[in-house]
Enzyme design. Structure first.
Site, short mmCIF file in Angstrom:
data_model
loop_
_atom_site.label_atom_id
_atom_site.label_comp_id
_atom_site.label_asym_id
_atom_site.label_seq_id
_atom_site.Cartn_x
_atom_site.Cartn_y
_atom_site.Cartn_z
N CYS A 156 9.78 15.54 3.93
CA CYS A 156 9.77 14.67 4.93
C CYS A 156 10.65 13.54 4.84
CB CYS A 156 8.32 14.03 5.12
SG CYS A 156 8.28 12.59 6.36
N GLN A 227 1.10 -2.41 4.69
CA GLN A 227 2.08 -1.96 5.27
C GLN A 227 2.64 -0.72 4.65
OE1 GLN A 227 3.16 -2.91 8.36
NE2 GLN A 227 1.87 -4.86 8.45
N TYR A 256 -8.38 -10.22 10.50
CA TYR A 256 -8.05 -8.94 9.94
C TYR A 256 -7.27 -8.80 8.66
CZ TYR A 256 -8.91 -8.22 15.10
OH TYR A 256 -9.55 -8.40 16.18
N GLU A 280 -12.62 -9.99 7.43
CA GLU A 280 -12.11 -8.69 7.52
C GLU A 280 -13.33 -7.73 7.72
OE1 GLU A 280 -11.15 -5.08 7.52
OE2 GLU A 280 -9.35 -6.58 7.50
N ASP A 326 -3.55 -10.25 12.42
CA ASP A 326 -2.93 -9.09 12.28
C ASP A 326 -3.72 -7.86 12.80
OD1 ASP A 326 -0.98 -7.09 11.60
OD2 ASP A 326 -1.22 -7.31 9.37
N CYS A 353 1.96 -4.55 16.09
CA CYS A 353 2.58 -3.29 15.88
C CYS A 353 2.62 -2.41 17.21
CB CYS A 353 1.93 -2.50 14.93
SG CYS A 353 0.36 -1.94 15.23
#
EC number: 2.1.1.-
Length: 397
Positions: A156, A227, A256, A280, A326, A353
């Site tokens: 990849c 991330q 989050y 969370e 987030d 995102c």
């Protein structure tokens, strides 16, 4: 309208959200992959609906000056569905993403804002977490675009070298349906999580990954969110801290919170007289956050559903100076956005995102009296259509 499998000669129009460009045929919108604005192509229809169709390129008759040869042999029509823009120059990819972000903000939030997607400096070999599908012969690969089939691959191009060193593609994985590889680049920690066809899981390698951000170590389970670009954590911390400007003594809510990335640096900023509440919902991630934030007496980790926590906090009349969120790709959603506003923070930092989800939520914030004073975007998913945005909101005067 032609049927699935038919070929059309199309003139490609503007970029659209989702790694495609827009063309028109017989008055109907056609979303075409592996094209660039201004090109003339021959495309094959792969999906036909009442209002639109989807197609993939067969031949490029008049190429864009920004077209390049893909770095990966699988990033072609009918190939891997992961990389949307390998056929475009890296700088032009960011220009296309900037257009998408701006269009979503205008159309869904009513914000006329030009947002230049900022580079990360690494366009290939960046992905530190890769999920492979496994075919019925035990070979690792990826799904083609809008398909459940498995395309076996030898390597990849966007996977980090440390992931490729695990040789997932070179091995056979009998009785498995997925293999997830994750690496901690700074420390060499790594894990491979194999999911069998019967749903059982087997872990190979380290039970905990160690990530390092600005000299601070974070320990996390392989399944805890982190991330995937090595530069992302530092970039996002910088954008959030400089945007919400936490000061000593302030109360901060981190929603989050994951493994505690934002909470750690927010706690440093508010100091011993401040307070950070990190919320969370995932049990494992909350446990990781508790370990990573144990040095801070001023941080409280709450394992709770974010919506339930916000509703209860509003009922109690709690107040926070700063809220950082987030959320997953679906965004906060209108109820949570309104609940955050009910806490009356002086600043909100929103990491998103999906620019469409961000824009929808910004419209809700605007209705509740909070305006986006800045929106930044980062190219932490090069070669794909994904882009990470950071919006800073403050109450209207």
């Amino acid at each position: 309208m032609s049927a699935v499998g038919d070929r059309l000669e199309l003139t490609i129009g503007p970029v659209a959200h989702g790694g495609v460009c827009v063309a028109r045929h017989q008055g109907r919108v056609v979303f075409v992959r592996h094209t660039l604005p201004g090109e003339r192509v021959v495309a094959r229809l792969i999906d036909v609906r009442s209002r639109f169709a989807r197609a993939d390129v067969i031949d490029v008759l008049d190429p864009s000056p920004h077209r390049v040869a893909p770095a990966c042999p699988y990033a072609i029509p009918g190939g891997c569905g992961g990389c949307d823009w390998q056929h475009a120059e890296a700088a032009y990819q960011r220009q296309l993403k900037s257009t998408v972000v701006g269009e979503q903000l205008t159309r869904l939030a009513g914000l006329q804002r030009e947002v230049a997607v900022e580079p990360t400096g690494t366009d290939l070999g960046w992905r530190t977490r890769v999920q492979f599908a496994v075919d019925d012969q035990g070979r690792a690969g990826f799904h083609p675009w809008r398909s459940h089939a498995v395309l076996p691959v030898e390597r990849c191009a966007i996977a980090h070298p440390a992931v490729e060193a695990l040789d997932i593609e070179g091995r056979r994985w009998p009785a498995a349906r997925a293999v997830e590889a994750a690496v901690g680049v700074a420390t060499g920690s790594h894990s491979v999580l194999v999911t069998r066809s019967d749903g059982r899981r087997r872990l190979i390698g380290d039970r905990r990954l160690i990530e390092v951000v600005r000299g601070r170590r974070f320990r996390l389970r392989p399944t805890t969110f982190w991330q995937v670009h090595p530069a992302a954590a530092d970039l996002l911390i910088g954008a959030i801290v400089s945007g919400v400007t936490p000061a000593p003594g302030e109360r901060v809510l981190d929603l989050y919170a994951g493994a505690g990335l934002f909470a750690a640096f927010l706690a440093e900023s508010v100091g011993s007289s401040g307070r950070v509440v990190a919320v969370e919902g995932d049990r494992g991630a909350a446990a990781d956050a508790s370990v990573n934030l144990a040095e801070f007496d001023t941080v409280e980790v709450r394992r709770a559903d974010v919506a339930e926590f916000l509703a209860a906090a509003a009922d109690r009349g709690e107040r926070f100076d700063i809220v950082v969120a987030d959320p997953p790709r679906t965004g906060l959603g209108p109820p949570n956005a309104r609940r955050i506003c009910a806490l009356r923070p002086r600043a909100i930092g929103y990491v998103a995102c999906d620019p469409a989800a961000l824009a929808r939520d910004l419209a809700v914030f605007s209705e509740a009296g909070y305006q986006a004073v800045s929106v930044r975007a980062f190219d932490i998913f090069p070669q794909t259509h994904h882009v990470e945005c950071v919006a800073i909101l403050r109450p209207e005067p």
